[in-house]
Write a protein that holds these residues in place. Structure first.
Motif, short mmCIF file in Angstrom:
data_model
loop_
_atom_site.label_atom_id
_atom_site.label_comp_id
_atom_site.label_asym_id
_atom_site.label_seq_id
_atom_site.Cartn_x
_atom_site.Cartn_y
_atom_site.Cartn_z
N GLU A 105 -4.52 -2.76 -8.25
CA GLU A 105 -4.67 -3.92 -9.17
C GLU A 105 -3.30 -4.43 -9.63
O GLU A 105 -3.17 -5.57 -10.05
CB GLU A 105 -5.46 -3.60 -10.45
CG GLU A 105 -6.80 -2.93 -10.27
CD GLU A 105 -6.63 -1.41 -10.14
OE1 GLU A 105 -6.74 -0.95 -8.99
OE2 GLU A 105 -6.41 -0.73 -11.16
N ASN A 106 -2.30 -3.57 -9.60
CA ASN A 106 -0.96 -4.00 -10.05
C ASN A 106 -0.05 -4.35 -8.88
O ASN A 106 1.17 -4.43 -9.04
CB ASN A 106 -0.32 -2.92 -10.93
CG ASN A 106 -0.80 -3.02 -12.37
OD1 ASN A 106 -1.70 -3.81 -12.66
ND2 ASN A 106 -0.24 -2.24 -13.26
N GLU B 1 0.83 -1.20 0.00
CA GLU B 1 0.00 0.00 0.00
C GLU B 1 0.88 1.27 0.00
O GLU B 1 0.69 2.18 -0.80
CB GLU B 1 -0.92 -0.01 1.22
CG GLU B 1 -2.03 1.00 1.05
CD GLU B 1 -2.82 1.21 2.35
OE1 GLU B 1 -2.75 0.34 3.24
OE2 GLU B 1 -3.46 2.27 2.44
N LYS C 246 1.63 3.70 -3.26
CA LYS C 246 1.29 5.14 -3.24
C LYS C 246 2.51 5.97 -3.64
O LYS C 246 2.41 6.90 -4.43
CB LYS C 246 0.84 5.56 -1.85
CG LYS C 246 -0.66 5.41 -1.65
CD LYS C 246 -1.07 6.08 -0.35
CE LYS C 246 -2.39 5.51 0.11
NZ LYS C 246 -2.49 5.37 1.54
N SER D 238 -1.10 1.23 -8.96
CA SER D 238 -2.49 1.03 -8.50
C SER D 238 -2.61 -0.32 -7.78
O SER D 238 -1.83 -1.25 -8.05
CB SER D 238 -3.44 1.08 -9.69
OG SER D 238 -3.11 0.03 -10.55
N GLY E 97 3.09 5.44 -7.39
CA GLY E 97 1.95 5.55 -8.31
C GLY E 97 1.55 4.22 -8.93
O GLY E 97 1.17 4.17 -10.10
#
Ligand code: NAD
Length: 445
Positions: free
Chosen positions: A143-144, A132, A136, A141, A139
């Motif tokens: 899903e990746n 997480e 962040k 996401s 960048g």
């Protein structure tokens, strides 16, 4: 074996029947009256199968010429490198980085931000908190972001072209093979694995999957080492006669994977001593013919219950060249390389560090002795090696530091341990040429 003629519509093989039209399209040749063996047909079918499983070739984008700016510096000063020519982000090769530890977070992810042909597109970690936070920061996401259970589903992510394995050594074998089966090109940290047999399995798996395999020997993309190789190869100071090199650091946590045999494969040698070994093979462009090793661990020190503390070894090359090498896990950091030639010597301080290399050379002319400092611009070694691999993916080239290069280091490390165990020198029968172990020279722009 069968004879193909105009009338025949099918070629029968052990595996299956293929149409004459298909066979001719595979060979691209007219085979009228040609003898066709079963093995020939099998080879062609294997090639077809490989094409079906290989990742789709990326279309190499046209590389822009550097922007020309008005010249103003005199050639008295050191020349600057040409301006960089980064690819547009959509054209760059996408990387999934596996294992978010010291190297990945401290060097590789930051280096990806300064790459010109490579970009970070996915992360793999066992820690949801890390995924997480790092997702962040860079960048990426959710899903990746993958974990070790969902790792194999990377195959369904078309944004990922390359998987970069930055896990403990003992996991390289499994994750490279799984990644190859997912149809992705594989970049693997050094040491390649825990044994030469594991290396062979990894090479086979990548070949069978039709994906590229590169070992992340950053040192072979490092400008001081590349300059040293050039000067040695052109015999600036004649033939190298004696090499002294060592790579040493200090360790404090006996519970770390580096101190567990199953995860590390060994101690100082495969972790940091490998740099001495790999760099000498690179600068000399030659394989040692014989090694003589000595291994020591302080009795009772829990750090060295499973893996060794010190390895000292000698390598013999042609022309009587001897290399004295050492690696230690229990002394203050020190990384040195000195090559003594007939008419002068070269020295690199911080030889194997991420940055800060200092290179000197010494020689004499008549009554004057010289000791010169060479000022060589630094580059980010990690960005250079990743961009080289991306260039290989984009232009379908064999990587400079291919899997075979990693295998050769393991063959020699096994001989060093064998020698230390037996107390006798061990011959190295594996003598591949530099060209057999390497792809074309990297373009380091
Ligand atoms: P590290 O311990 O900091 O990171 C390893 C990562 O693997 C951690 O995030 C850890 O959580 C994860 N992991 C997954 N499964 C694990 C398990 N079963 N046990 C332990 N950890 C597990 O190590 P590092 O220093 O980042 O080294 C990673 C790899 O990179 C090693 O192969 C090492 O040799 C190599 N390395 C290369 C260089 C270089 O200059 N090229 C420098 C340092 C390390």
């Amino acid at each position: 074996m069968k004879i193909v003629n105009e009338q025949e519509s099918e070629i029968l093989t052990d595996e299956k029947i293929i149409t004459r039209k298909h066979f001719l399209s595979l060979t691209g040749k007219s085979l009228i009256g040609t003898a066709v063996s079963t093995s020939m047909v099998s080879d062609l079918l294997a090639q077809e199968k490989l094409k079906a499983t290989s990742p789709p070739a990326k279309i190499p984008p046209a590389q822009d010429a550097p922007i020309e700016l008005e010249a103003w510096k005199s050639d008295v000063d050191q020349a600057s490198a040409p301006l960089p020519t980064p690819l547009a982000p959509k054209d760059r090769v996408g990387y999934a980085v596996v294992g978010l530890g010291h190297l990945a977070l401290g060097e590789i992810l930051p280096a990806l931000s300064s790459c010109k042909k490579s970009k970070l597109v996915a992360l793999v970690s066992g820690s949801p908190e890390k995924l997480e936070k790092v997702g962040k920061q860079y960048g990426i996401s959710p899903e990746n972001c993958y974990n070790y259970e969902t790792y194999d589903t990377l195959k369904d992510n078309p944004e990922v072209d390359v998987i970069y394995i930055v896990l403990p050594n003992g996991l390289h074998h499994e994750y490279v093979i799984r990644g190859a089966k997912a149809g992705k090109h594989m970049l693997c940290e050094k040491p390649m694995a825990n044994s030469s047999q594991e290396c062979r399995d990894m090479i086979t798996a990548c070949n069978e999957a039709g994906v590229k395999l590169m070992i992340a020997y950053r040192i072979q993309y490092q400008p001081h080492n590349r300059t040293l190789r050039e000067l040695i190869q052109k015999k600036e100071f004649g033939i190298p006669k004696l090499i002294e090199t060592s790579n040493n650091q200090s360790s404090a946590n006996p519970n770390h994977w580096r101190h567990k045999k199953s995860l590390a494969g060994g101690g100082a040698l495969p972790d940091i001593g490998i740099y001495c070994l790999n760099t000498l093979r690179f600068i000399l462009q030659e394989e040692p013919s014989e090694v003589f090793g000595y291994v020591y661990s302080t009795p009772g020190n829990p750090l060295f219950a499973e893996v060794e503390e010190l390895v000292s070894w000698q390598m013999r090359f042609s022309n009587g060249l001897i290399a004295n090498c050492a690696t230690h896990y229990n002394v203050h950091e020190s990384r040195q390389l000195r090559v003594l030639c007939e008419k002068g010597w070269y020295n690199i301080d911080k030889a194997y560090a991420y940055k800060g290399q200092q290179m000197q050379k010494a020689y004499a002319e008549g009554k004057i002795g010289y000791q010169d400092q060479l000022f060589i611009s630094e580059i980010n070694q990690f960005a250079a090696e990743m961009d080289h691999f991306s260039d290989c993916v984009l232009n379908n080239k064999k990587p400079f530091t291919a899997g075979e290069e990693g295998l050769q280091d393991h063959i020699i490390m096994e001989a060093i341990y064998e020698s230390a165990h037996s107390g006798k020198p061990v011959k190295i029968s594996s003598q591949p040429s530099f060209a057999e172990l390497h792809g074309p020279e990297p373009i380091l722009d």
